[in-house]
Design an enzyme around this catalytic site. Sequence first.
Site: not given
Length: 448
Positions: A122, A324
């Site tokens: 992440d 992201d």
Amino acid sequence: MVSFASLLLYTLLSHFALTMAAKAPAARCATPPFDENSADIRILHAVGPCSPLRPPSTSWGDTMSDLMTRDESRLASLAASLAKSHRSSVPIASGRQMLQIPNYVVRASLGSPGQPMVVALDTSNDAAWFPCTACVGCPSAAVPFDSSRSSTFRPLPCGSPQCAQVPNPSCSPGAASCSFNLSYGGSSFQAGLAQDSLALGSDVLSSYTFGCLQKMTGSSIPPQGLLGLGRGPLSFLSQTKDRYASTFSYCLPSFRSSNFSGSLRLGPVGQPKRIKTTPLLTSTRRSSFYYVNMTGIRVGRRVLDIPPSALAFDPATGAGTIVDAGTMFTRLVAPAYAALRDEFRRQVKAAAGPVTSLGGFDTCYSGSFVPPAVTLVFTGMNLKLPPDNLLIRSTAGSMACLAMAAAPDNVNSVVNVIANVQQQNYRVLFDVANARIGFSHETCTATA
Ligand SMILES: *[C@@H]1O[C@H](CO)[C@@H](O)[C@H](O)[C@H]1NC(C)=O
Ligand SMILES: *[C@@H]1O[C@H](CO)[C@@H](O)[C@H](O)[C@H]1NC(C)=O
Ligand SMILES: *[C@@H]1O[C@H](CO)[C@@H](O)[C@H](O)[C@H]1NC(C)=O
């Protein structure tokens, strides 16, 4: 009632599933987690054909619509984290319980001797954490980390410098070791702060600091833990600064591909030399996010008319654009998305048939067409998206949708998110030491 659109979506995605099953012999999945001749660590898509985390009883169609809804929840939690210290803002509740694990996983091993884990990556979170034995409420499907079987495991005491860096540390009177509470997606948990050896690819990181999950509520955590690749304190980058000089890159495989060389490459060695880069920006509001300055968007040759406020970076509020890996489809704030969608539709020739919507996508065609090029313009770098990064299509090619959407219509969703479908087949370099992010073409996915 099952809507026509979801039925259609289901049919479309079942088609992906059938094609995949035919082309994904299990033997391919048996390849080692890293290439013996390089330090690259193989990245798997969490629900891809080779991932051990792929829910066995879920149809591909269900998984896919979960992924789309998961994106919405992720955006809500990204936006909520921006809003945390905004007094005037409205908290955003996702209201959904679903598969919220980030899209990509790598194999790692924790402890001595190493216990194998499949951890989620992440880029917008800092901490690392793993479910530990005796955890109350952790996913039962996964084998937890057993610290009693590791000779190098060490709980960190309350007075340790690391304890001062975790969010919400708790050191109740008499507690020997530091613990902390954290929320992730729709879950919250309590973890003991500890250190142990973490092996990634051929590298062993001794005394890696992580949270050993003790208690959790909710169901939206990666079953075998998470490795935060954000930029804040205690993140992987901060902990390995001496070894990897705050540098990593990845090439992300498509969720449809079983035959790929998606990889995570740690440190400055072996990174592309000729690469287009844009400065990395830092927000005080959200120090883990990788902000970039997106200054415009072109469709074909036309520069879109987007209000500057939709793209402007504001370090204090956290508005702007982030890169992201955990979000699947790029989201643009409403006026930017509307401008893109309208111009895209205008340039797609009528031969493609009428515009339809499908699931969360509002620009789909059933006729065949060549999409106009979409170019994201950043300070110092243009990113021209090839058709594979622009469209999600059925394998037979009979239906294709623009694989982007407007950011959820919430007060705080002022962030544009450059998501992973749009990053496919690029090596994306995160060079924090030199405050830049780069993109270089690389084929890491073979969609057959
Ligand atoms: C942390 O979470 C645990 C379990 O969810 C709870 O019992 C505890 O009160 C929480 N501690 C703090 C400081 O919020
Ligand atoms: C982003 O780019 C615009 C246009 O070039 C420029 O005016 C602005 O100052 C840049 N913002 C940052 C934070 O670099
Ligand atoms: C799969 O990868 C191998 C080795 O990288 C390559 O030789 C082969 O052509 C690929 N197969 C497909 C279907 O792309």
